[in-house]
Design a protein around this motif. Structure first.
Motif: not given
Length: 139
Positions: A36-52, A54-57, A68-72
């Motif tokens: 309810r406070h907008g703390r989370i942003t969601t991303h489908a991994y199929q979106q362009p550039d999302v994998l890159e 966030f450093g995921l395969t 992902v929170t910062g570098e964690r």
């Protein structure tokens, strides 16, 4: 979908999920309802550039949800715990997850659900709702 979807905002946590999965898309809807406070942003991994970004395969992103929170980065049940804590503004789920027997149980339940997610009721997958924003990758 809400503005917390794939926006560059100032979220405390970025949640990367399988946008071709109806159950996963439904779960993201539950997260949005809790956040309810907008703390989370969601991303489908199929979106362009999302994998890159966030450093995921693709294999990693297909296998589990990622928080992902910062570098964690955390995956699977750990990501669910981090997401619930962030959405609700608490630390309870992360603390419970750190208890070894609880962690083992949550990891097993998460893996079972992930392995069978196509059999659970879902909604129209994110990528079908947003075909222009989802790449043609398949796994």
């Amino acid at each position: 979908m809400s503005g917390r979807d794939s926006g560059p905002g100032k979220a405390e946590l970025d949640l990367i999920f399988d946008g071709r999965c109806g159950f996963c898309t439904r779960a993201v809807g539950w997260v949005r309802a809790l956040d309810r406070h907008g703390r989370i942003t969601t991303h489908a991994y199929q979106q362009p550039d999302v994998l890159e970004r966030f450093g995921l395969t693709e294999s990693q992103a297909h296998a589990a949800v990622w928080a992902v929170t910062g570098e964690r980065k955390s995956a699977g049940a750990a990501a669910v715990a981090a997401t619930l804590d962030t959405a609700l503004g608490t630390r309870i789920f992360g603390r419970l997850y750190r208890i070894p027997p609880v962690r083992m149980l949550q990891d097993r339940v998460y893996q079972w659900v992930a392995d069978h997610r196509g059999k659970f009721p879902g909604v129209t997958p994110w990528c079908e709702q947003h075909p222009g924003r989802c790449s043609v990758r398949t796994t």
